[in-house]
Design a protein around this motif. Structure first.
Motif, mmCIF file in Angstrom:
data_model
loop_
_atom_site.group_PDB
_atom_site.id
_atom_site.type_symbol
_atom_site.label_atom_id
_atom_site.label_comp_id
_atom_site.label_asym_id
_atom_site.label_seq_id
_atom_site.Cartn_x
_atom_site.Cartn_y
_atom_site.Cartn_z
ATOM 1 N N PHE A 44 -9.296 -19.648 -28.949
ATOM 2 C CA PHE A 44 -8.588 -18.590 -29.326
ATOM 3 C C PHE A 44 -7.120 -19.094 -29.097
ATOM 4 O O PHE A 44 -6.651 -19.969 -28.465
ATOM 5 N N VAL A 45 -6.248 -18.600 -30.323
ATOM 6 C CA VAL A 45 -4.908 -18.872 -30.255
ATOM 7 C C VAL A 45 -4.096 -17.746 -30.142
ATOM 8 O O VAL A 45 -4.345 -16.849 -31.088
ATOM 9 N N GLU A 46 -2.949 -17.786 -29.341
ATOM 10 C CA GLU A 46 -2.298 -16.340 -29.185
ATOM 11 C C GLU A 46 -0.805 -17.015 -29.481
ATOM 12 O O GLU A 46 -0.394 -17.737 -29.075
ATOM 13 N N PHE A 47 -0.283 -16.305 -30.609
ATOM 14 C CA PHE A 47 1.294 -16.672 -30.979
ATOM 15 C C PHE A 47 2.105 -15.331 -31.016
ATOM 16 O O PHE A 47 1.727 -14.331 -30.982
ATOM 17 N N VAL B 99 3.455 -17.114 -38.831
ATOM 18 C CA VAL B 99 2.460 -17.597 -37.930
ATOM 19 C C VAL B 99 1.116 -17.810 -38.810
ATOM 20 O O VAL B 99 0.961 -17.181 -39.904
ATOM 21 N N ASN B 100 0.390 -18.660 -38.306
ATOM 22 C CA ASN B 100 -0.941 -19.141 -39.044
ATOM 23 C C ASN B 100 -1.977 -17.975 -38.720
ATOM 24 O O ASN B 100 -2.824 -18.483 -37.818
ATOM 25 N N GLU B 101 -1.972 -16.952 -39.329
ATOM 26 C CA GLU B 101 -3.255 -16.052 -39.281
ATOM 27 C C GLU B 101 -4.458 -16.179 -39.179
ATOM 28 O O GLU B 101 -5.527 -15.906 -38.807
ATOM 29 N N VAL B 102 -4.783 -17.629 -40.108
ATOM 30 C CA VAL B 102 -6.043 -18.017 -40.266
ATOM 31 C C VAL B 102 -6.757 -18.357 -38.838
ATOM 32 O O VAL B 102 -7.743 -18.284 -38.632
ATOM 33 N N LEU B 103 -5.934 -18.816 -37.866
ATOM 34 C CA LEU B 103 -6.359 -19.070 -36.734
ATOM 35 C C LEU B 103 -6.917 -17.997 -36.028
ATOM 36 O O LEU B 103 -7.791 -18.263 -34.830
ATOM 37 N N VAL B 104 -6.685 -16.760 -36.164
ATOM 38 C CA VAL B 104 -7.350 -15.703 -35.538
ATOM 39 C C VAL B 104 -8.636 -15.586 -35.880
ATOM 40 O O VAL B 104 -9.711 -15.380 -34.764
ATOM 41 N N GLU B 105 -9.261 -15.981 -36.918
ATOM 42 C CA GLU B 105 -10.731 -16.062 -37.226
ATOM 43 C C GLU B 105 -11.255 -17.528 -37.276
ATOM 44 O O GLU B 105 -12.463 -17.696 -36.634
ATOM 45 N N GLN B 106 -10.237 -18.420 -37.294
ATOM 46 C CA GLN B 106 -10.846 -19.939 -37.220
ATOM 47 C C GLN B 106 -9.980 -20.858 -36.328
ATOM 48 O O GLN B 106 -9.361 -21.584 -36.618
ATOM 49 N N GLU C 60 -4.155 -27.793 -41.446
ATOM 50 C CA GLU C 60 -4.413 -26.414 -41.287
ATOM 51 C C GLU C 60 -4.332 -25.801 -40.190
ATOM 52 O O GLU C 60 -4.348 -24.368 -39.931
ATOM 53 N N GLY C 61 -4.234 -26.585 -39.080
ATOM 54 C CA GLY C 61 -4.539 -26.151 -37.683
ATOM 55 C C GLY C 61 -2.777 -25.982 -37.104
ATOM 56 O O GLY C 61 -2.705 -25.684 -35.773
ATOM 57 N N TRP C 62 -2.036 -25.776 -38.026
ATOM 58 C CA TRP C 62 -0.458 -25.508 -37.642
ATOM 59 C C TRP C 62 -0.572 -24.262 -36.781
ATOM 60 O O TRP C 62 -1.446 -23.226 -37.168
#
Length: 129
Positions: free
Chosen positions: A42-45, A81-88, A99-101
């Motif tokens: 999980f990443v919270e930004f 923000v890197n919204e992709v991190l919500v799902e991945q 891709e993990g920025w």
């Protein structure tokens, strides 16, 4: 051995920063940091538009081992923000410098001065030993 890229600036808290366009800087965590955390789940930004200061918390990153604070290495306003991190969120493990920025910040004040305060690749290597 952790990957450390020569063209990035690094913080003592294991974030990296890269100038991408104008005064905008992309920020993520280092390969060393993601390897120490383990599998990221999980990443919270912060929200776009949030004003951030150097060293201020910009969210958290949660792994199967722990939860760690993320800190901003430059002052400014969050523009993306890197919204992709919500799902991945695992992208941070697999590609921390690509891709993990995590966020992009429009730097307030002198961009070169802000980046100049960060560690060089050599300085970061010395920090992590």
């Amino acid at each position: 051995m952790s990957e450390i890229r020569e063209h990035l600036g690094y913080s003592d808290e294991h974030e990296w920063a890269l100038k991408i366009e104008g005064s905008v800087v992309r920020i993520g965590i280092t390969d060393y940091a993601q390897s120490q955390l383990g599998d990221i789940v999980f990443v919270e930004f912060p929200e776009v538009g949030t004003v951030v200061a150097v060293g201020e918390s910009i969210g958290t990153i949660e792994s199967v081992k722990t939860v760690s604070e993320l800190y901003c290495p430059v002052p400014g306003t969050v523009t993306k923000v890197n919204e992709v991190l919500v799902e991945q969120p695992e992208l941070v493990n697999g590609d921390p410098y690509g891709e993990g920025w995590i966020i992009e910040v429009a730097v307030e004040g002198d961009l070169e001065e802000a980046l100049g305060r960060l560690l060089t690749a050599e300085g970061y290597r010395a920090l992590i030993g």
